[in-house]
Design a protein around this motif. Structure first.
Motif: not given
Length: 239
Positions: A90-95
């Motif tokens: 997954r991508i956790k905000w922001s990167n």
């Protein structure tokens, strides 16, 4: 390739300050003594164990569009890591790059402006590849070795990561912004899932409902929709 330096971002910044640097120039370090993460955090790694690199980019974008560069880099890192770690990436905000509830990698972009011109984006990426064990002081790290049970060639994987980044960066244009932002949201950690967050010491349950084109996070708190910038909210992760 560099043997031992303080930080690939610092090294890249020094090159930029010394004179012109070609778009896409990349510096990979076997060892960093003072690796940099978001908001002043350190990125630690044993020599040759993990990916630690910085790419110097010259985005043909206006400065208000800078979040879309962050999206492109995050998607490139996602493309790379998901190939080996699978659909739990997954991508956790922001990167940040996450695997389940654990952090596998981080991205730090430092912009260089000449007046109002966005001249360079110093784009540092650290990804945990071969670390077998992490210090107990770290909340939720994970490495590709822990996920897969295999030991990897970190330099070969760094080349592959660069290929994934180049594939995204070469297509970065306003025509793909909407499509890529939707793709980014489809890979987001905790997107539209109830979870714990902290703002100014207050811990509460919220739901990420959207990310705006300028990068602001839309977080639902009760009956209130908050629009938050970078550093304004903390994801609460239970170890």
């Amino acid at each position: 390739m560099l043997s031992t330096i303080d930080s690939t971002n610092n090294y890249a910044m020094a090159q930029v300050n010394a004179g012109p640097v070609a778009d896409g120039s990349t510096f990979f370090a076997m060892e960093q003594t003072a690796g940099k993460g978001q908001r002043g955090k350190q990125w630690l790694s044993e020599p040759g164990e993990n990916i630690m690199l910085t790419t110097v980019l010259q985005p043909a974008l206006a400065l208000p569009q800078q979040f879309m560069l962050s999206v492109a880099v995050a998607l490139g890192a996602y493309d790379f890591f998901a190939k080996y770690a699978g659909d739990d990436t997954r991508i956790k905000w922001s990167n940040d790059i996450y695997w389940r509830d654990r952090k596998a990698g981080g991205i730090l972009i430092e912009n260089v402006l000449r007046g109002s011109v966005w001249q360079y984006a110093i784009t540092g990426i650290g990804i945990n590849i071969n670390t077998p064990h992490f210090p107990d002081s770290l909340i939720n790290p994970v490495s590709l070795r822990q996920i897969t049970g295999k030991t990897w060639d970190s330099l070969a994987l760094a080349h592959e990561l660069c290929h994934c980044l180049e594939e995204r960066y070469s297509r970065l244009h306003p025509a793909v912004f909407d499509e890529w932002l939707e793709e980014y949201k489809s890979y987001m950690y905790r997107f539209k899932e109830p979870a714990l967050y902290k703002i100014n010491g207050d811990i509460f349950q919220g739901i990420i409902m959207d990310v705006l084109p300028d990068g602001r996070l839309c977080l639902e708190k009760g009956k209130t929709m908050l629009e938050l910038g970078f550093g304004e909210v903390e994801f609460v992760v239970v170890k």
